[in-house]
Write an enzyme that holds these catalytic residues in place. Structure first.
Site, mmCIF file in Angstrom:
data_model
loop_
_atom_site.group_PDB
_atom_site.id
_atom_site.type_symbol
_atom_site.label_atom_id
_atom_site.label_comp_id
_atom_site.label_asym_id
_atom_site.label_seq_id
_atom_site.Cartn_x
_atom_site.Cartn_y
_atom_site.Cartn_z
ATOM 1 N N ALA A 91 0.825 -1.211 0.000
ATOM 2 C CA ALA A 91 0.000 0.000 0.000
ATOM 3 C C ALA A 91 0.855 1.255 0.000
ATOM 4 O O ALA A 91 0.501 2.260 -0.616
ATOM 5 C CB ALA A 91 -0.927 0.005 1.212
ATOM 6 N N GLU B 21 4.119 2.233 -6.730
ATOM 7 C CA GLU B 21 4.653 1.483 -7.857
ATOM 8 C C GLU B 21 4.705 2.286 -9.159
ATOM 9 O O GLU B 21 5.529 2.037 -10.030
ATOM 10 C CB GLU B 21 3.836 0.208 -8.087
ATOM 11 C CG GLU B 21 3.954 -0.840 -6.988
ATOM 12 C CD GLU B 21 2.984 -0.596 -5.838
ATOM 13 O OE1 GLU B 21 3.020 -1.350 -4.870
ATOM 14 O OE2 GLU B 21 2.195 0.374 -5.936
ATOM 15 N N ASP C 90 24.851 36.266 -24.709
ATOM 16 C CA ASP C 90 25.455 37.058 -25.777
ATOM 17 C C ASP C 90 24.441 38.064 -26.285
ATOM 18 O O ASP C 90 23.248 37.965 -25.993
ATOM 19 C CB ASP C 90 25.858 36.148 -26.942
ATOM 20 C CG ASP C 90 27.107 35.334 -26.626
ATOM 21 O OD1 ASP C 90 27.906 35.792 -25.805
ATOM 22 O OD2 ASP C 90 27.266 34.252 -27.213
ATOM 23 N N ASP D 142 28.549 30.718 -28.582
ATOM 24 C CA ASP D 142 28.547 30.168 -29.938
ATOM 25 C C ASP D 142 29.946 29.854 -30.451
ATOM 26 O O ASP D 142 30.096 29.085 -31.377
ATOM 27 C CB ASP D 142 27.857 31.130 -30.911
ATOM 28 C CG ASP D 142 28.466 32.528 -30.901
ATOM 29 O OD1 ASP D 142 29.511 32.700 -30.255
ATOM 30 O OD2 ASP D 142 27.893 33.426 -31.542
ATOM 31 N N ASP E 40 34.003 29.924 -26.210
ATOM 32 C CA ASP E 40 32.929 29.925 -25.212
ATOM 33 C C ASP E 40 32.812 28.581 -24.501
ATOM 34 O O ASP E 40 32.099 28.472 -23.504
ATOM 35 C CB ASP E 40 31.584 30.248 -25.871
ATOM 36 C CG ASP E 40 31.486 31.707 -26.289
ATOM 37 O OD1 ASP E 40 32.017 32.553 -25.559
ATOM 38 O OD2 ASP E 40 30.888 31.983 -27.332
ATOM 39 N N ASN F 248 -2.116 6.099 -1.399
ATOM 40 C CA ASN F 248 -1.394 5.189 -0.511
ATOM 41 C C ASN F 248 -1.885 5.311 0.923
ATOM 42 O O ASN F 248 -2.041 4.307 1.638
ATOM 43 C CB ASN F 248 0.111 5.474 -0.570
ATOM 44 C CG ASN F 248 0.745 5.069 -1.887
ATOM 45 O OD1 ASN F 248 1.838 5.495 -2.216
ATOM 46 N ND2 ASN F 248 0.065 4.257 -2.676
ATOM 47 N N THR G 272 -5.991 1.591 -11.749
ATOM 48 C CA THR G 272 -6.808 2.802 -11.892
ATOM 49 C C THR G 272 -6.016 4.094 -11.736
ATOM 50 O O THR G 272 -6.354 5.109 -12.341
ATOM 51 C CB THR G 272 -7.951 2.770 -10.865
ATOM 52 O OG1 THR G 272 -7.402 2.735 -9.545
ATOM 53 C CG2 THR G 272 -8.821 1.541 -11.064
ATOM 54 N N ASP G 273 -4.939 4.101 -10.933
ATOM 55 C CA ASP G 273 -4.200 5.336 -10.674
ATOM 56 C C ASP G 273 -3.220 5.721 -11.778
ATOM 57 O O ASP G 273 -2.831 6.882 -11.892
ATOM 58 C CB ASP G 273 -3.408 5.217 -9.365
ATOM 59 C CG ASP G 273 -4.198 5.747 -8.173
ATOM 60 O OD1 ASP G 273 -5.354 6.138 -8.373
ATOM 61 O OD2 ASP G 273 -3.649 5.764 -7.061
#
Length: 936
Positions: free
Chosen positions: A284, A288, A330, A646, A650, A712, A743-744
């Site tokens: 519980a 998971e 820049d 660039d 750099d 949970n 379902t979750d």
């Protein structure tokens, strides 16, 4: 390469002959034939961890090991169906996580191919830009500073060429390269000074080279198999997720042990039943679905950034973006359009306008007198010939394109507008020598031979043209061209040049100075330092690169988000200041610090300045070493720094930054490889969009963690009630698994796909040290949302018993027989219906919870119920699953469920509003408290 074939010993003529090529390169048809014969210029993909081992990693991480142990305990306690169910959880989780990781990796691999390395080669006599993988033996490559060399090649021409070959040699300093033959044949290819190799980069200078080896036949290819795979360091997010898993696991194990002891000591259960319920508690509390949802959220963030022109090279960058506090950017091409256009010329006592915009050579130079025309033509001739750019007009395009530096391309356009025929000038006066531009001298010089045919150029043997930063060119000038005469420069005239430069720069123009020198053969005998002395100053060329229209809004958004923006440029201070004011980087007058001033500041003084000036800070005339120093200074103050770059220089700053951002269009290959993110459009606004996506990813992880942890707690509460109320458990373990992995899952994934919240960029950056699973999240998930869901589930459980005529004492009396499965069939049928009701109520409450978790601050009424349609798809699938579990006879036997009466189903409709309204009230109270705190 064949050991008997020593290409470094050959003359250029023999190189062309041996490789069956010409100085104009090979034809496209010949290139295609060689490509088919020898294959693409690429290495085999590096060996990766086999898929089967990567899949087993998903079966052996900490959380999986915990579930393996829980399954074993289930088998020991003689409940094999529970053991198989828990192990099924492990496999489902592993398959899903592996698939998401695999898909994210595929997406990143595909994105990298969008920006392949490129090379400039001559095909059919024309300079073209092709993909580096299409290089073939015989191609003639043009090499310039910042280029990554993508094949082994023999130099034919070289001008002050230095190559960084550290990837092969391990030497940290660039090495000089020449084009002359090397006579020694008994040396290794790597020792030949006229060869350049794949994987190295051009550190300075330029040259022409003929490709002789590609792909696996290169020197790099020969040693590639020795390269070990380097494991990527865990990102902050990965460390935090691991911490979350450990914390939750400790909670799960602790609760499991507590429940085991309580059921054995207080309830008096048999050892087997106590084990089963302890396992139930562990299951519980273990989320998971957490790990696969994190993987999906990161993958979604990467793909969304790609659609906004930001390619993420490292996943860790996605999370780090959310904590960015400073952007060091820049100017040219990032804050501006990178469409440089000459707009004004200055010669002594005269300003001249230039019409037309962009690279299409339409417009004119508005010269009013013949005397001025002669000097302007000389200045523009010098500026254009002292350039390595090219103008192309693709046949299927309406736009002209610049190949090379945009500034130099603008000079070519201006020269054409003045009526100059550049190809004719280049033929009449070919280039003899070049001193390339570098960031320290801030000048470029060419030595030409022959007669240019211009009125005001003597019939001399050699002509020198220098262009560069006006003050640097002026410093090397001794004379001034004024009204057709060469005059000795006076101090007053120097001040006039400086004043003209300042006036143009203050209007936002980028200004270049142009100078010349003429003479005989003695000029060709001078070394580079002396060649740039005693120049004659011709005038100034003023050009502008207009700001991008969207940058001003992006800067304002950064300021509202608590992100500082600092401009770091090599441009003149007044030019940078004008642009800074125009885009709103500074509210008033920006604080300008030049590279020279920066050099005199101590580290302490520098930190004081950047701490004091939160906005409007501009560093101008900065060299790359100083850019790196600025990054380190910001990091020392605790900032999370994003840096744009660039150029090849750099790369140190990009590596040192928390987030290195390279330009995809104008950026060099070296800069792109050093960066975490590559901007396809070189646009500052894209950086802001990427930060917004990074914040969204971080928030989405918190959202689905809250959603998962709430259920949970709801699953844990029935076991607490069993211990303290001495009643049967209101949920069975397989029903818990039905929630966590059934379902979750899809609603949680939908939360991982949430778009950035409105106003997320109005908040200050989060602290990098801020815990992902902090106390407010735990309290909201466990003690508020989860507690409400658990109480609602227990209410549903009791309601079923009450409608069947049982009160609490009677239920307590039935508990031993239900737990031992000795109760009659009617009682067991009611019990199964009651647990089914608990299951359905928790699922229904999660429908309200998913909307509540869409924001920690904002009401669902503000967000809208239909702005994330994936949630509705998740809810639909969720109810298909739960109704199948309730009404399918096969699944009833598996999950111990029973059909619910229509009246019970109607009650479920009240569950989502219950949770959502409760959380809406909580948000109202908290927002009011925070508002009052801000006022006070």
């Amino acid at each position: 390469m064949n050991s008997n074939f020593h290409i470094w010993t050959l003359t250029p003529t023999d190189v062309y002959k041996t490789l069956t090529t010409t100085p104009q390169g090979i034809s496209e048809a010949e290139a295609n034939l060689r490509l088919k014969q020898f294959g693409y210029n690429e290495l085999p993909e590096p060996q990766t961890r086999p898929l089967i081992l990567r899949f087993t990693d998903q079966l052996t991480h900490f959380m999986a090991l915990l579930l393996w142990v829980a399954g074993i305990l289930a088998f020991i306690s003689q409940t094999p169906e529970l053991g198989w169910a828990i192990w099924a959880v492990i496999w489902i989780n592993a398959i899903f996580s592996f698939w998401q990781e695999y898909q994210a990796e595929k997406a990143l691999s595909a994105l990298k191919k969008i920006l392949p390395s490129q090379a400039k080669v001559y095909r059919d006599g024309k300079l073209s830009v092709i993909a580096a993988r299409e290089l073939v033996s015989g191609d003639v490559m043009q090499l310039e500073e910042g280029d990554k060399i993508s094949a082994d090649a023999r130099l034919i021409e070289s001008q002050s060429l230095y190559v960084d070959a550290s990837v092969l040699t391990g030497e940290s300093l660039p090495v000089p390269r020449i084009s002359e033959p090397v006579t020694a044949a008994n040396i290794h290819a790597s020792e030949a000074s006229n060869l350049v190799f794949a994987g190295s980069t051009v550190a300075a200078g330029r040259g022409l080279a003929v490709v002789y080896a590609t792909g696996t036949h290169t020197e790099f290819g020969q040693v590639a198999h020795l390269t070990a795979n380097v494991k990527r360091e865990a990102s902050t997010l990965e460390v935090q997720i691991s911490r979350v898993v450990h914390i939750i696991t400790i909670i799960a194990l602790s609760m499991g042990v507590v429940i085991f002891l309580l059921t054995k000591l207080l309830v008096g259960m048999q050892l087997k039943e106590s084990f089963i319920f302890a396992i139930g508690i562990i299951v519980a509390f273990v989320p998971e679905g957490l790990l696969p949802t994190v993987s999906l959220a990161l993958a979604i963030g990467v793909r969304r950034m790609a659609t906004k022109n930001a390619l993420v090279r490292r996943l860790s960058a996605v999370e780090t973006l959310s904590a960015t506090t400073v952007i060091c950017t820049d100017k040219t091409g990032t804050l501006t359009k990178n469409e440089m256009t000459v707009r004004q010329l200055w010669i002594p006592n005269t300003n001249i306008n230039v019409t037309g915009v962009g690279y299409e050579p339409k417009g004119e130079v508005e010269i009013t007198s013949g005397e001025n025309q002669s000097q302007v033509r000389l200045m523009l001739t010098g500026a254009a010939l002292c350039s390595n750019a090219r103008l192309n007009h693709p046949p299927n395009s309406n736009q002209w394109q610049a190949v090379g530096d945009p500034t130099e391309a603008a000079l070519l356009v201006a020269a054409i507008k003045a009526g100059l025929k550049l190809e004719e000038l280049q033929q009449r006066s070919p280039r003899v020598r070049e001193i390339p531009f570098d960031s320290h001298r801030r000048m470029m010089t060419v030595l030409l031979s022959g007669n240019l045919g211009l009125d005001n150029v003597e019939n001399c043997e050699y002509v020198i043209f220098t262009k560069g930063a006006p003050l640097d060119v002026l410093q090397h000038s001794r004379y001034l061209w004024h009204s057709g005469e060469k005059l000795e420069l006076t101090e007053t005239q120097r001040e006039e040049v400086v004043a003209a430069n300042d006036q143009l720069a203050s209007q936002g123009y980028r200004v270049l100075g142009v100078a010349t020198r003429q003479g005989g053969g003695e000029l060709n005998q001078l070394d580079n330092n002396l060649l740039e002395q005693d120049l004659t100053f011709l005038g100034l060329v003023a050009m502008i690169d207009p700001p991008r229209p969207e940058v001003a809004d992006a800067i304002a958004l950064c300021h509202r988000a608590g992100i500082q923006v600092t401009m770091i440029t090599g441009d003149y201070g007044l030019t940078a200041a004008a642009i800074a004011q125009r885009i709103g980087l500074a509210n008033g007058k920006p604080r300008i610090i030049t590279g020279e001033q920066l050099g005199h500041l101590s580290d302490t003084q520098l930190r004081q300045i950047i701490h004091k000036h939160k906005t409007g800070l501009v560093f101008a005339r900065v060299i790359p070493e100083q850019k790196l120093r600025l990054v380190e200074a910001y990091k020392t103050l605790g900032h999370v720094v994003a840096v744009t770059g660039d150029g090849v220089n750099d790369a140190p700053a990009l590596r040192a930054a928390n987030i290195g951002i390279a330009m995809g269009i104008s950026g060099t290959d070296v800069a792109r490889e050093a960066a975490d993110i590559v901007l396809i459009d070189d646009n500052f606004a894209t950086i802001v969009s990427a930060i917004e996506q990074g914040r969204a990813v971080y928030q989405n992880i918190r959202k689905f963690m809250t959603y998962i942890l709430a259920s949970n707690m709801a699953e844990f509460l029935p076991f607490l009630a069993m211990v303290f109320l001495k009643i049967p458990p209101a949920l069975v373990i397989l029903q818990i698994l039905a929630i966590d992995l059934g379902t979750d899952m899809l609603p949680a994934l939908a939360l991982g796909a949430e778009k950035p919240e409105t106003g997320s960029m109005e908040l200050p950056p989060r602290k990098k040290s801020q815990a992902l699973l902090d106390l407010p999240l735990l309290l909201r998930a466990y003690c508020f949302l989860g507690l409400l869901e658990g109480l609602a589930g227990m209410a549903g459980f009791f309601f079923v018993w009450w409608t069947n005529g049982y009160n609490l004492p009677q239920l307590q009396a039935l508990s031993p027989s239900i737990l031992s499965h000795s109760a009659n069939a009617a009682t067991m049928a009611i019990y199964h219906q009651a647990t089914t009701m608990t299951l359905a109520v928790i699922v229904a409450c999660q429908d309200g919870n998913v909307f509540a978790c869409r924001s920690e601050r904002f009401s669902i009424l503000r967000l809208g119920f239909f702005t994330n349609r994936l949630i509705w798809a998740g809810i639909a699938v969720e109810w298909i699953l739960i109704l199948s579990i309730i009404y399918s006879p096969t699944l009833q036997n598996v999950f111990s469920t029973a059909p619910l009466k229509p009246s019970y189903l109607l009650m479920l409709l009240f569950c989502p509003p219950l949770i959502l309204i409760a959380d809406e009230l909580r948000k109202i109270i908290i927002n009011r408290v925070n508002h009052q705190a801000e006022i006070s």
